[in-house]
Design an enzyme around this catalytic site. Structure first.
Site, PDB file in Angstrom:
ATOM      1  N   GLU A  51      -3.529 -78.025  16.553  1.00 33.00           N
ATOM      2  CA  GLU A  51      -3.586 -76.606  16.175  1.00 33.00           C
ATOM      3  C   GLU A  51      -4.938 -75.979  16.451  1.00 33.00           C
ATOM      4  O   GLU A  51      -5.029 -74.838  16.870  1.00 33.00           O
ATOM      5  CB  GLU A  51      -3.223 -76.471  14.687  1.00 33.00           C
ATOM      6  CG  GLU A  51      -2.688 -75.097  14.305  1.00 33.00           C
ATOM      7  CD  GLU A  51      -3.737 -74.026  14.101  1.00 33.00           C
ATOM      8  OE1 GLU A  51      -3.395 -72.839  14.252  1.00 33.00           O
ATOM      9  OE2 GLU A  51      -4.901 -74.344  13.779  1.00 33.00           O
ATOM     10  N   HIS A  86      -5.521 -77.487   9.228  1.00 33.80           N
ATOM     11  CA  HIS A  86      -5.219 -76.249   9.950  1.00 33.80           C
ATOM     12  C   HIS A  86      -6.451 -75.909  10.796  1.00 33.80           C
ATOM     13  O   HIS A  86      -6.821 -76.677  11.674  1.00 33.80           O
ATOM     14  CB  HIS A  86      -4.878 -75.180   8.901  1.00 33.80           C
ATOM     15  CG  HIS A  86      -4.084 -74.028   9.411  1.00 33.80           C
ATOM     16  ND1 HIS A  86      -3.416 -73.145   8.575  1.00 33.80           N
ATOM     17  CD2 HIS A  86      -3.857 -73.575  10.676  1.00 33.80           C
ATOM     18  CE1 HIS A  86      -2.803 -72.220   9.294  1.00 33.80           C
ATOM     19  NE2 HIS A  86      -3.076 -72.449  10.561  1.00 33.80           N
ATOM     20  N   HIS A 123      -4.076 -77.782   3.607  1.00 36.07           N
ATOM     21  CA  HIS A 123      -3.008 -77.240   2.752  1.00 36.07           C
ATOM     22  C   HIS A 123      -2.291 -78.364   2.010  1.00 36.07           C
ATOM     23  O   HIS A 123      -1.130 -78.666   2.285  1.00 36.07           O
ATOM     24  CB  HIS A 123      -1.986 -76.456   3.582  1.00 36.07           C
ATOM     25  CG  HIS A 123      -2.587 -75.314   4.345  1.00 36.07           C
ATOM     26  ND1 HIS A 123      -3.116 -74.206   3.735  1.00 36.07           N
ATOM     27  CD2 HIS A 123      -2.739 -75.126   5.678  1.00 36.07           C
ATOM     28  CE1 HIS A 123      -3.564 -73.368   4.657  1.00 36.07           C
ATOM     29  NE2 HIS A 123      -3.358 -73.906   5.839  1.00 36.07           N
ATOM     30  N   ASN A 140      -6.336 -69.658   6.936  1.00 38.39           N
ATOM     31  CA  ASN A 140      -5.825 -70.038   8.256  1.00 38.39           C
ATOM     32  C   ASN A 140      -6.927 -70.689   9.087  1.00 38.39           C
ATOM     33  O   ASN A 140      -6.791 -71.802   9.554  1.00 38.39           O
ATOM     34  CB  ASN A 140      -5.270 -68.802   8.969  1.00 38.39           C
ATOM     35  CG  ASN A 140      -4.618 -69.124  10.292  1.00 38.39           C
ATOM     36  OD1 ASN A 140      -5.253 -69.637  11.211  1.00 38.39           O
ATOM     37  ND2 ASN A 140      -3.331 -68.829  10.413  1.00 38.39           N
ATOM     38  N   ASN A 151      -6.064 -64.278  11.652  1.00 41.40           N
ATOM     39  CA  ASN A 151      -5.787 -65.650  12.072  1.00 41.40           C
ATOM     40  C   ASN A 151      -7.073 -66.313  12.554  1.00 41.40           C
ATOM     41  O   ASN A 151      -7.910 -66.688  11.749  1.00 41.40           O
ATOM     42  CB  ASN A 151      -4.683 -65.626  13.138  1.00 41.40           C
ATOM     43  CG  ASN A 151      -4.061 -66.975  13.388  1.00 41.40           C
ATOM     44  OD1 ASN A 151      -4.733 -67.897  13.816  1.00 41.40           O
ATOM     45  ND2 ASN A 151      -2.770 -67.100  13.138  1.00 41.40           N
ATOM     46  N   ASP A 190      -3.783 -66.252  18.500  1.00 40.13           N
ATOM     47  CA  ASP A 190      -3.955 -67.272  17.458  1.00 40.13           C
ATOM     48  C   ASP A 190      -5.448 -67.607  17.335  1.00 40.13           C
ATOM     49  O   ASP A 190      -6.228 -66.748  16.965  1.00 40.13           O
ATOM     50  CB  ASP A 190      -3.082 -68.489  17.807  1.00 40.13           C
ATOM     51  CG  ASP A 190      -2.750 -69.357  16.596  1.00 40.13           C
ATOM     52  OD1 ASP A 190      -3.618 -69.530  15.727  1.00 40.13           O
ATOM     53  OD2 ASP A 190      -1.621 -69.882  16.525  1.00 40.13           O
ATOM     54  N   ASN A 191      -5.866 -68.814  17.673  1.00 39.88           N
ATOM     55  CA  ASN A 191      -7.265 -69.196  17.483  1.00 39.88           C
ATOM     56  C   ASN A 191      -8.159 -68.694  18.617  1.00 39.88           C
ATOM     57  O   ASN A 191      -7.723 -68.590  19.766  1.00 39.88           O
ATOM     58  CB  ASN A 191      -7.376 -70.720  17.380  1.00 39.88           C
ATOM     59  CG  ASN A 191      -6.837 -71.233  16.062  1.00 39.88           C
ATOM     60  OD1 ASN A 191      -7.077 -70.637  15.018  1.00 39.88           O
ATOM     61  ND2 ASN A 191      -6.092 -72.327  16.098  1.00 39.88           N
TER      62      ASN A 191
END
Length: 330
Positions: A29, A90, A109, A143, A199, A244-245
């Site tokens: 991720e 994450h 998480h 996140n 994010n 996203d990232n």
């Protein structure tokens, strides 16, 4: 449907010499690369509403030596006393201390809660020593994270609610209740707000600007960082994909983004209609005319659900929420 880009199809963009990275099967991720070419990868994320290829297996942190021609992922051992069974990593971020100590911050998480785990990297035996678990009432649905000191960081909360049903409702109603939080042992505060779903987050090479990706608003925000750690909005760059990232090239300042061209496919995960992958590069984001380039795109046949893209020495590394990881020549 607009927020998820539900009707978007993408044309493929190929790169030479792309290979899947050995040892990563259940997600990559986030990726963070040290100046010496060692890369940390978070793997095994279980996120509400998103597929997991190993739902009963704890998450892992992998190390990749990008100086090797065909790098292979090696799982890092984590020191005793840390609850590995509920490890659900994450976003990640590294910080190099004054004595060259490498600190790794990991969004975790456990049991669908949000914590930030702080580790020290011991290169000699490929291990992480757990230093502390950070919890706070403002860190509700974390996140991603960017470290700005040995025990301080900025973090994004991608939702206001942490309950899955309320998260879906929040997205459906288009509530802009997502935010960015500054954390240090002395002070914790909200420093930016008004996002649909904040994010990825990262920092410019000169440490003056913070970049925040809003995945459901399809854009990247540029925020100026002040001496009191507050952030003020400078500009917003609108894109046509779910961002996203964010990774920042330390030499050029270019921003590299792992994107979801069609978010609906990520949530439905139909084997006949796989979630695609897309990598964007943004050059000169502070200028009047930033240059946005689609560097890589795949319909899901090779790589599903790209979440991060990072570069090192002319090579591109692309990670995913739940799938494999890719290594290409640029």
């Amino acid at each position: 449907r607009n927020r998820l880009n539900a009707s978007r199809e993408i044309a493929p963009v190929a790169l030479p010499n792309c290979r899947l990275i050995k040892g990563i099967e259940t997600g990559s991720e986030d990726i963070d690369i040290l100046p010496n070419g060692l890369a940390f990868i978070s793997s095994g994320l279980k996120y509400p509403g998103i597929k997991s290829l190993a739902p009963d297996k704890p998450g892992e942190i992998f190390l990749l030596d990008l100086n090797e021609d065909n790098p292979r992922a090696v799982e890092l051992r984590i020191s005793r006393g840390f609850d590995l069974a509920s490890f659900n990593p994450h976003g990640i971020s590294t910080y190099i201390g004054r004595d060259d100590t490498v600190y790794l911050f990991v969004v975790n998480h456990p049991h669908q809660k949000s914590t930030v785990e702080l580790f020290k990297f011991v290169e000699d035996d490929n291990s992480l020593v757990h230093l502390k678990t950070i919890r706070h009432d403002l860190l509700t649905s974390v996140n991603d994270i960017v470290a700005i000191g040995p025990d301080s960081f900025y973090a994004t909360n991608d939702h206001y609610f942490s309950d899955f049903i309320l998260m879906v409702l929040e997205m459906f109603l288009g509530l802009t209740w997502s935010n960015v939080v500054y954390y240090s042992p002395k002070e914790v505060k909200e420093v930016a707000a008004g996002f649909y779903s904040a994010n990825g987050i990262n920092i410019s090479p000169d440490r003056k600007y913070i970049y925040v990706a809003d995945i459901f608003d399809h854009n990247v925000h540029v925020m100026e960082k002040h001496a009191n750690w507050n952030l003020t909005h400078v500009k917003t760059l609108q894109l046509d994909t779910l961002v996203d990232n964010l990774s920042v090239d330390p030499h050029t300042g270019d921003i590299w983004i792992g994107c979801h061209p069609n978010g609906m496919k990520m949530f439905y995960n139909d084997p006949e209609n796989l979630p695609a992958s897309e990598v964007l590069r943004i050059q000169n984001i502070l200028s009047e005319e930033p240059v946005v380039t689609r560097v890589y795109a795949d319909n899901g046949s090779v790589l599903q659900g790209s979440s991060v893209a990072s570069v090192y020495e002319g090579k591109l590394f692309v990670g995913t929420v739940f799938h494999r990881a890719l290594h290409c020549e640029l």
